[in-house]
Every structure is written in structure tokens, then in C-alpha cells.
Design a protein around this motif. Structure first.
Motif: not given
Ligand code: ADP
Ligand code: TRP
Length: 348
Positions: A12-18, A45-55
């Protein structure tokens, strides 16, 4: 001698978006810690995924470090679970491409994460559109058996099953079908009620208001590591009705109750229901919730501070996790590349 059966693999993964919140804890992290006792666990840590919200490079790095420290402080053990940062295993991007080539646009258009954005008139990026394929690649690259997630992610797992089936239909049995493993607390409520586009409360069949899911994207979270004034502010901000002290309150129509209940055993829950009937007032329950959060997470706060103060240690843990993860993903990619005719043919 018979070989012991291989342990089932969990990923499992979690996005580092907050900063991570109670929804992430009860919906995901608590299971991560329990499962590592008996299963072969892979967490990232799903940092590729987080790029969809954090730039924003500094914010992404800060959140990534924070998520890493949060997992470890709460008990994810890098000796027992493989723990890494998604972008250190770029093989998943290659598998994403392979999966996209066997996936219909219709399947991606049905993803809630995409449809919600479109419904809100946000023009989604290609990355957001392809997000389920990246998530499928994360799961399939590791021959995963089970994916522990909250309810919101189940559709993504079903899409992963579809993509694996399409790939296998084209190229033979290359990818392993995963199953979702739903958390016992699949949907932690946020600090507010869900409303429709006209601002009206959404209601269930019984006519009760429905809580909105706690989510970083809705600004309705209580952070796992909030403490002191910030914790008081977050709990104080939970929406309640105005009731005079002594007037009976309905626990099943109360967000503070639903959140506090997560920390209580059966007897404590019954006792709290009793206090509601007596009209104890929301202030008392909010104080109880703060006490429960302090009791559960207080002992881990110091550990998290120590981890954040030692970035070299965190990077070492992530680097050794990435090396182990990468070897597994590489083997799957080799299989998938060969099955689809990419690269040089095997030598005769
Ligand atoms: P967020 O919605 O805050 O961005 P994520 O999508 O990063 O959270 O979720 C990470 C993990 O935590 C997923 O497994 C997800 O199912 C779980 N999760 C997130 N919010 C909740 C919630 N409110 N209730 C239960 N599980 C949740
Ligand atoms: N999409 C998931 C979320 O927002 C995070 C995620 C990315 C994930 N890849 C995954 C979860 C693979 C489980 C398995 O919560």
C-alpha cells in the motif's frame, strides 16, 4: 522436506500531499502496522501520485519526509516491511505505460477521482487521468496479493484487476491479480457534513445527515500529530448543533461522537451514549476526544520529532527499502517487457 508456503504479499501507499490525519491512521496506517507481524509487507510514499496535486519541490520534499517519519513513528518497522519512496523505483512508470496501452479510455473515464474533478469543472491533467494506471503499476509490479485501503480506493483496485486481466489476455499470465483488503474503519468522517452543489446536507435513506469523508483535499482533517493549541483548534472546529446543557443529544447525528468512538471500546461507547442521553454538552465530548488523541498518539510524538531531526537516517531507511523494492519490480518488468516483445530478443 516440504517448503513452508510463501507468505502473502501486502502492498500500500500514501500520497505525501499533506499532513496525515485520523482517516489515514484508521483507514490505512493502523493496518500497515498490524499486517507486518504476519505478512510480507511493502509500503511506500506515493510521490509520483502527489505530483498530480503538488507542484512545488520544497513542499513535496517536506511532505515526503513527514509521511516517512509518520509511518516510522507509528510503528512501521523497516526491518520487517519494505519501506521506500515510489520515485526511487522508476520501473513503475514503465509498467504504467504498458498498462495504458491495454486499457480503454472508458475505464479511466469511470474513475471517481477523475469524474469528481470534471464534475467540479476542473480541467484534469493527463497525469490525473492516467493516475489509476500508475496505481495499478505500483500494485502489479510487486505481485501483490492484498492491498489494504479505505473505501475510497476500492474502485482503483478493481481497475487494477481489469488492467491485469487485459494485459494477461494480450500476453499470457504475466501479472498477478490483487484483492482489496478493506479496513475495519473504511470511512472516517471529517469535521463537517457532506453537502450537495446547492449547499444542502446530503442524507442517507433514514434521512440522517452524512459526514463528509476526512480528506486532505477537503480541509476537514484532524492531524495525527496535532497537539496543544492546534489540536484544540481542530477538535473545536468540528461542526455541532447548538443545544442547551441537559437537553438530550443524538450520538448518531453527531460528528464528535463518530470520531471519538474510534478510540473507545464497547463499554466506553455505551457509557458515552448514556452521557448523550443526559445532555452532557458537546464541550465535554470534545475534551474526551482530545484526551483520547493525546493518549493514543502522544507517546509517538517524540519519536517523530527525533526522526525529523535526523534526515540522514530517514534517507538511509528509504534507500535500503528502495533497493529491495527495485529488485522485485525489475523482475516483473523483465517478464512484462519480454512478453510484450520489447527490447532485444532473448539470445537463441
Ligand atoms: P486523502 O483523501 O486525505 O488525500 P489519501 O487519498 O492519501 O488521503 O489516502 C491514503 C490512505 O488513507 C488510503 O488507503 C485511503 O483509503 C485512506 N484514507 C484516507 N482518508 C480516509 C478516511 N476518511 N477514512 C478511511 N480511510 C481513509
Ligand atoms: N491512490 C492512493 C491514495 O490516494 C495512494 C496509492 C498510490 C496507493 N499507489 C497505491 C495505495 C498502491 C495502494 C496501493 O490513497
Amino acid at each position: 522436506m516440504t517448503q513452508p508456503a510463501a507468505r502473502k504479499r501486502v502492498l500500500s501507499g500514501i500520497q505525501p500531499s499533506g499532513n496525515l490525519h485520523l482517516g489515514n491512521y484508521f483507514g490505512a496506517i493502523r493496518q500497515f502496522v498490524e499486517l507486518q507481524e504476519t505478512l510480507d509487507c511493502y509500503y511506500f510514499i506515493a510521490d509520483y501520485h502527489a505530483l498530480t496535486t503538488i507542484q512545488d519541490r520544497d513542499r513535496l520534499r517536506t511532505y515526503s519526509r513527514d509521511v516517512a517519519a509518520t509511518y516510522l513513528a507509528l510503528g512501521v518497522d523497516p526491518e520487517r516491511a519494505v519501506f521506500w519512496r515510489q520515485s526511487d523505483v522508476p520501473e513503475v512508470c514503465e509498467l504504467t505505460w504498458l498498462l495504458l496501452t491495454v486499457t480503454g479510455v472508458g475505464l479511466l473515464e469511470r474513475a471517481h477521482s477523475y469524474k469528481d474533478k470534471v464534475a467540479k469543472n476542473i480541467r484534469p491533467s493527463g497525469g490525473l487521468f492516467a493516475y489509476p494506471a500508475l496505481m495499478a503499476a505500483d500494485i502489479l509490479a510487486f505481485d501483490t496479493d492484498f492491498v489494504p485501503v479505505g473505501k475510497d480506493q476500492v474502485q482503483h483496485i478493481e481497475m487494477t484487476q481489469d488492467m491485469a486481466a487485459s494485459f494477461n489476455a494480450a500476453y499470457g499470465e504475466v501479472l498477478h491479480r490483487p484483492e482489496p483488503r478493506m479496513s475495519p474503519v473504511p470511512r472516517v468522517p471529517g469535521t463537517d457534513w457532506e453537502r450537495d452543489a446547492d449547499g444542502e446536507f446530503k442524507r442517507d435513506e433514514a434521512g440522517r445527515r452524512m459526514p463528509q469523508k476526512m480528506s486532505k483535499s477537503y480541509g476537514n482533517t484532524i492531524e495525527i500529530f496535532a497537539e496543544g493549541k492546534a489540536l484544540k483548534r481542530a477538535v473545536g472546529g468540528i461542526t455541532t448543533d447548538s443545544k442547551a446543557l441537559g437537553e438530550p443529544m443524538d450520538p448518531d447525528d453527531c460528528l464528535v461522537f463518530q470520531l471519538t468512538e474510534l478510540f473507545l471500546d464497547e463499554a466506553e461507547t455505551e457509557a458515552l451514549r448514556g452521557r448523550y442521553r443526559e445532555g452532557c454538552g458537546y464541550g465535554e465530548v470534545k475534551k474526551l476526544l482530545i484526551a483520547k488523541i493525546d493518549e493514543r498518539f502522544g507517546p509517538h510524538r517524540e519519536r517523530k520529532r527525533e526522526l525529523l531531526a535526523d534526515p540522514d537516517y530517514l534517507e538511509d531507511v528509504l534507500a535500503s527499502g528502495a533497493a529491495r523494492a527495485r529488485a522485485v519490480a525489475r523482475a516483473t518488468l523483465d517478464r512484462a517487457r519480454d512478453a510484450s516483445g520489447l527490447g532485444a530478443p532473448p539470445s537463441a
